[in-house]
Design a protein around this motif. Sequence first.
Motif, short mmCIF file in Angstrom:
data_model
loop_
_atom_site.label_atom_id
_atom_site.label_comp_id
_atom_site.label_asym_id
_atom_site.label_seq_id
_atom_site.Cartn_x
_atom_site.Cartn_y
_atom_site.Cartn_z
N ASN A 308 6.77 41.23 64.73
CA ASN A 308 5.52 41.00 64.02
C ASN A 308 5.58 41.68 62.66
N LEU A 309 5.74 40.89 61.63
CA LEU A 309 5.94 41.41 60.28
C LEU A 309 4.67 41.95 59.67
N ASN A 310 3.55 41.85 60.39
CA ASN A 310 2.28 42.35 59.87
C ASN A 310 1.91 43.72 60.44
N ARG A 311 2.70 44.25 61.37
CA ARG A 311 2.44 45.56 61.94
C ARG A 311 2.96 46.64 60.98
N GLY A 313 4.91 49.56 59.65
CA GLY A 313 6.21 50.02 60.11
C GLY A 313 7.14 48.84 60.31
N LEU A 314 6.76 47.89 61.13
CA LEU A 314 7.58 46.70 61.35
C LEU A 314 7.57 45.78 60.14
N ASP A 315 6.65 46.01 59.21
CA ASP A 315 6.62 45.20 57.99
C ASP A 315 7.70 45.63 56.99
N ASN A 316 8.44 46.67 57.31
CA ASN A 316 9.48 47.22 56.42
C ASN A 316 10.86 46.74 56.89
N PRO A 317 11.59 45.98 56.07
CA PRO A 317 12.91 45.49 56.49
C PRO A 317 13.88 46.61 56.85
N ALA A 318 13.76 47.79 56.21
CA ALA A 318 14.66 48.90 56.54
C ALA A 318 14.38 49.42 57.94
N GLY A 451 1.04 34.55 67.51
CA GLY A 451 1.46 35.71 66.72
C GLY A 451 0.83 37.01 67.19
N ASP A 452 0.42 37.06 68.45
CA ASP A 452 -0.27 38.23 69.00
C ASP A 452 0.74 39.10 69.76
N PHE A 453 1.59 39.81 69.04
CA PHE A 453 2.62 40.63 69.67
C PHE A 453 3.13 41.67 68.67
N ASP A 454 3.78 42.70 69.22
CA ASP A 454 4.54 43.62 68.37
C ASP A 454 5.97 43.09 68.26
#
Length: 581
Positions: A308-311, A313-318, A451-454
């Motif tokens: 989920n690219l909107n969370r 932390g997870l929105d950061n590619p690194a 899209g309801d997930f981590d």
Amino acid sequence: MSGRYTSSRRDVVKQGAALGSMAAIGAASFERFAPGASAAQLARNETLYVAGHQWGPATTFNPIAPDPAWPADSPFVYLYETLYTFNLLTGEIEPLLAADLPEVTDEGMSITLHEETAFQDGEPLTAEDVVYTLTLPQRQDGIPYAIFNDYVSEVEAVDERTVRLTYNPDRVHPGMVRQLLTDIRILPQHIWEERETEGVTSVVEMEPVGSGPYQVTVGSAQQVVLARWEDYWGADVVGMPKPKNIVHPIFESNDAGNLALQRGEIDFSQQFAPQIWQMWQERDLPVGTWYPDPPYHVPGSIPMVHINLNRPGLDNPAVRRALAHAINYPQIAEVAMSRYSITVNPSLLIPQGAEEQFFRADAIAESGGWEYNPDEARRILEEELGATLEDDVYVLEDGTRLGPWRVVCPFGWTDWMTALELVAQGAQEVGFDITTEFPEAPVVTTAVQNGDFDLILWSVAGVSAAGPWLRYRDVMDNRGVPEIGQTAFWNYNRFKSEEAEQLLDQAATAEGDELVDLYQQLDAIFRENIPTIPLMYRPLEFYEFNESVWQNFPTEDNPYAPPMHQSAGIQVLYGIESAGE
């Protein structure tokens, strides 16, 4: 269109949904054997027993129903036939109802039928039946191949044997058209036209009429039985399949089906059988797979963790790259996949089989791939992101904690569940707060589409006549995808890249070296952004056989047919020989 699930556990879920609808359609069951005959009385050396395709009562053989029974489920061609079949090994289409490969122009393609094509009721199968079938989504809602109309603007019968397709000029994609022509079974217009008033997808069809070499003689809660159609139109063109009968017992579990395979009660199976090599190495049974050694099966799909690219932390590619380095891919291949997968690559291309022509190992190294390397994961978090450990979990400089996040897949999909336990274990050891959760499949399906997930493990398109293009579309194309909260059928995490979309448009009509180069560019964008993390390779179908009764199944050393049950896999039935002959 995305790839089919191949594990029998997934089929249990699918058939469970069908069982839930039985109150509406009735517990349909029938037999049309001659008096005194039964499945148990069929000659064993004339009867092929199969498993792994049907996990509940046969409620309808309508090929355009939501959940048709085997073998009316696409793209089997035992009963209903397609114009072309797909060969997993070559990635190419092969003529079936069509007499040859399509004649292709910039505007579209022309297809010529064999002269003899006919349905099982004796009526000829003509270009008009093809036109009727391909244009059915224009008249009826809910047709599973409605996407055909996105790529083809006109279908016309030039004469009784010739059909012309005209591409949609706004979406020219010959590969997608070829793919769809291997999926769409041709229906007899004289039967189905009359059913349009009631809605063709809701028809309960228990005595189906197709053009294939087999007819259904039993459809019940215990078994599906097919009998060879002795007047098959293709007898003089493609020959007659060897088994006079095919029986699919309906097992309650994988264990029951696998035990039947061991005993020689099943000849040809598509079930997930853990550590199948033990059957011949330790028990000396006449059981085999395509390869005699790991990975035993030809890979056909890539289950992957969608992020989920909107969370935060997870929105950061690194962060995503660090997570990718934390996963023990060799252990997933060995333990979760029972050695049925080589260690997965950081790529959307499958390095074996039909897609091997596109795969470039050197390109992965050049564009910054990843591998299992916990030290590199920690280095990225600490040196590149300035993260610090607090209670064994990394926290970024802006205060974002790397978790708690859940990584999810459906309960009962045991190979996937084991893989995710390994994902969580590796992530926790590095410093992510990630735990597993295994809801029922319908819950997971809704979550992934909305899209309801981590983090969620799900499949995208497998190997097909459309090539890897469809998989790149599933992961990287946001056009036509609704906002989070609404149902999406691809790009579940709503990744956006205009560059990737432009490359996809170019790849739709490219060929040769140009196409290879475009896939390398798409793969580089994928590795740079890491919207998903591939975990393993899986076969499109598990390919297992016992040669106690039927012999000469194709293998890597005897590749007269691809290791498939569906589509071009019907060629297996023409090459096997009864051990009693």
